[in-house]
Scaffold this active site. Structure first.
Site, PDB file in Angstrom:
ATOM      1  N   TYR A  15       3.668   5.750  11.627  1.00  0.00           N
ATOM      2  CA  TYR A  15       3.938   4.364  12.043  1.00  0.00           C
ATOM      3  C   TYR A  15       4.812   3.567  11.091  1.00  0.00           C
ATOM      4  CZ  TYR A  15      -0.119   3.616   8.953  1.00  0.00           C
ATOM      5  OH  TYR A  15      -0.976   3.620   7.886  1.00  0.00           O
TER       6      TYR A  15
ATOM      7  N   ARG B  30       0.857  -1.179   0.000  1.00  0.00           N
ATOM      8  CA  ARG B  30       0.000   0.000   0.000  1.00  0.00           C
ATOM      9  C   ARG B  30       0.892   1.228   0.000  1.00  0.00           C
ATOM     10  NH1 ARG B  30      -2.168   1.113   5.498  1.00  0.00           N
ATOM     11  NH2 ARG B  30      -0.733   2.854   5.329  1.00  0.00           N
TER      12      ARG B  30
ATOM     13  N   HIS C 298      -3.642   4.564   4.488  1.00  0.00           N
ATOM     14  CA  HIS C 298      -4.757   3.601   4.542  1.00  0.00           C
ATOM     15  C   HIS C 298      -5.997   4.218   3.892  1.00  0.00           C
ATOM     16  CE1 HIS C 298      -7.684   0.739   5.937  1.00  0.00           C
ATOM     17  NE2 HIS C 298      -8.336   1.711   6.551  1.00  0.00           N
TER      18      HIS C 298
HETATM   19  C1  LIG Z   1     -15.169  -5.719  11.365  1.00  0.00           C
HETATM   20  C2  LIG Z   1     -14.326  -4.488  11.271  1.00  0.00           C
HETATM   21  N1  LIG Z   1     -13.382  -4.253  12.175  1.00  0.00           N
HETATM   22  C3  LIG Z   1     -12.602  -3.140  12.101  1.00  0.00           C
HETATM   23  C4  LIG Z   1     -12.785  -2.238  11.083  1.00  0.00           C
HETATM   24  C5  LIG Z   1     -11.898  -1.011  10.971  1.00  0.00           C
HETATM   25  N2  LIG Z   1     -10.961  -1.187   9.850  1.00  0.00           N
HETATM   26  C6  LIG Z   1     -11.178  -0.589   8.665  1.00  0.00           C
HETATM   27  S1  LIG Z   1      -9.992  -0.959   7.541  1.00  0.00           S
HETATM   28  C7  LIG Z   1      -9.158  -1.928   8.651  1.00  0.00           C
HETATM   29  C8  LIG Z   1      -7.876  -2.616   8.262  1.00  0.00           C
HETATM   30  C9  LIG Z   1      -8.034  -3.577   7.142  1.00  0.00           C
HETATM   31  O1  LIG Z   1      -6.779  -4.034   6.723  1.00  0.00           O
HETATM   32  P1  LIG Z   1      -6.629  -5.052   5.538  1.00  0.00           P
HETATM   33  O2  LIG Z   1      -7.586  -6.165   5.689  1.00  0.00           O
HETATM   34  O3  LIG Z   1      -5.194  -5.414   5.452  1.00  0.00           O
HETATM   35  O4  LIG Z   1      -7.075  -4.223   4.238  1.00  0.00           O
HETATM   36  P2  LIG Z   1      -6.409  -2.905   3.608  1.00  0.00           P
HETATM   37  O5  LIG Z   1      -7.138  -1.722   4.201  1.00  0.00           O
HETATM   38  O6  LIG Z   1      -4.969  -2.921   3.920  1.00  0.00           O
HETATM   39  O7  LIG Z   1      -6.677  -2.987   2.145  1.00  0.00           O
HETATM   40  C10 LIG Z   1      -9.809  -1.938   9.883  1.00  0.00           C
HETATM   41  C11 LIG Z   1      -9.323  -2.658  11.068  1.00  0.00           C
HETATM   42  C12 LIG Z   1     -13.808  -2.513  10.145  1.00  0.00           C
HETATM   43  N3  LIG Z   1     -14.055  -1.706   9.119  1.00  0.00           N
HETATM   44  N4  LIG Z   1     -14.566  -3.641  10.247  1.00  0.00           N
END
Ligand SMILES: Cc1ncc(C[n+]2csc(CCOP(=O)(O)OP(=O)(O)O)c2C)c(N)n1
Ligand SMILES: [Mg+2]
Length: 371
Positions: free
Chosen positions: A273, A260, A264
């Site tokens: 971080y 990425r 985010h």
């Molecule tokens: C069930 C749930 N828990 C927490 C969140 C908050 N949240 C949004 S994005 C994220 C991280 C996701 O990381 P990843 O699966 O690696 O996907 P990326 O954003 O890196 O594409 C979190 C914890 C959420 N949206 N849904």
């Protein structure tokens, strides 16, 4: 990976790669692919255009025109490669970052922007594009996808389902449950995990002790790791996994090893971080530059072609911006429209109550819509 090297900078040995970061073609006995010059130019064009739409969206958010945007910067090859492997009959279930896959499914980028502008709740008909609505609840779409795939299986249809999720999502119960169901019922589904090394500020090593693709063997189906910045390899690997699904061979987990490159979302500041040299190491593996180098080296495209694609990207960026700013605000009662697939007595009642409430203001519901 050594402790000193930036995360993911040293490519793991199991990585399937068909195009090196320097733009050299590599042979692979299981996953080779024949692409015409026209097909490679077309993939390059897709990569450039989706990056441009993404940049425009980030700019629009910075200017207050979108509430939020989740950038795909760095993940273009994973999305275009896998998205171009899909046939019309296949169904895709995205997260919130799959703008490149949406592009491959012919979803107008302005419809994506509409959701992040808060003027629609998704904005496209999933069945018109065979591209489901964006899902923010991490991992939940893997269950929807497996359920859908099991339905396809029961219909006896010749179609596969692909579901996208991130490295962080692999820690969710939903994802693990979906692996079990897919495995036990031999569902025609491809699990496409974009391991972009981060789940907001949580690094990969907080999610797993083993490479993610190896998780699949514990559930009883194949897992493979592909260079997620290599559009050729992503296309080849996904094509094979989709063909396996369609021909009754069950699920596959694809781990697209990528990065990425941006924040985010626009609400995040990654400098808090992660260290700068990590990003610098990954910039050398840029998914677009390697295709450009390949086209140049093999004289499959000239400067005129690259200039034309850049001009097309600029025109697209302008067009997307203009149409985003022109998106009409929805009527306030529109939020009740798609709560259920059909009419629902309670929702009808709530809609009436809300309209009566708005009518109490000078100008009625119209005034409410303008606020
Ligand atoms: C069930 C749930 N828990 C927490 C969140 C908050 N949240 C949004 S994005 C994220 C991280 C996701 O990381 P990843 O699966 O690696 O996907 P990326 O954003 O890196 O594409 C979190 C914890 C959420 N949206 N849904
Ligand atoms: Mg991630």
């Amino acid at each position: 990976m050594t402790a000193e090297a930036p995360r993911g900078a040293d490519a793991p040995p199991e990585l399937i790669q068909l195009l090196t970061p320097e733009g050299e073609r590599v042979e692979h006995p299981d996953y080779d692919i024949e692409l015409t010059a026209e097909e490679v130019r077309s993939l390059y064009r897709d990569l450039v255009l989706v990056r441009r739409v993404d940049l425009e969206a980030v700019a629009l958010q910075r200017q207050g025109e979108l509430g939020l945007w989740a950038s795909l910067l760095g993940q273009e090859a994973a999305q275009i490669g896998s998205g171009r492997a899909l046939t019309d009959a296949d169904m895709a279930f995205p997260t919130y970052r799959e703008h490149g896959v949406a592009w491959c499914r012919d979803v107008d980028p302005v419809k994506l922007l509409g959701m992040f502008r808060g003027v629609n709740h998704g904005g496209w008909d999933p069945y018109e594009h065979n591209f489901h609505l964006y899902t923010i609840v991490i991992g939940s779409q893997t269950l929807h996808a497996v359920g859908y795939a099991m339905g396809v299986q029961r219909d006896g249809a010749e179609a596969a389902t692909i579901v996208y999720f991130g490295d962080g999502a692999t820690s969710q119960g939903d994802v693990n449950e979906s692996f079990i169901w897919a495995s036990v019922f031999n569902a025609p589904v491809v699990f496409f995990c974009q391991n972009n090394q981060w789940a907001i500020s949580e690094p990969l090593e907080k999610q797993t002790r083993i490479p993610l693709y190896k998780r699949a063997s514990g559930f009883g189906f194949p897992g493979i790791r592909v260079d997620g910045n290599d559009v050729f390899a992503c296309l080849a690997v996904t094509r094979k996994a989709l063909a396996d699904a369609r021909s009754g061979q069950g699920p596959t987990l694809i781990e697209a090893f990528t990065y990425r490159m941006g924040a985010h979302t626009t609400s995040d500041d990654p400098t808090r971080y992660r260290v700068a040299n990590e990003l610098e190491a990954w910039k050398l593996k840029d998914p677009i530059e390697r295709v450009k180098a390949y086209l140049f080296k093999n004289q499959l495209a000239d400067q005129e072609f690259f200039d034309k694609v850049d001009a097309e990207a600029d025109a697209l960026g302008k067009d997307v911006r203009r149409r985003c700013l022109e998106l009409p605000d929805p009527k306030p009662e529109a939020m009740f429209d798609h709560v259920y697939g059909g009419p629902h007595a309670l929702v009808d009642e709530e809609r009436e109550q809300y309209l009566a409430y708005l009518a109490g203001f000078e100008g009625g519901a119209e005034t409410g819509a303008e606020r």
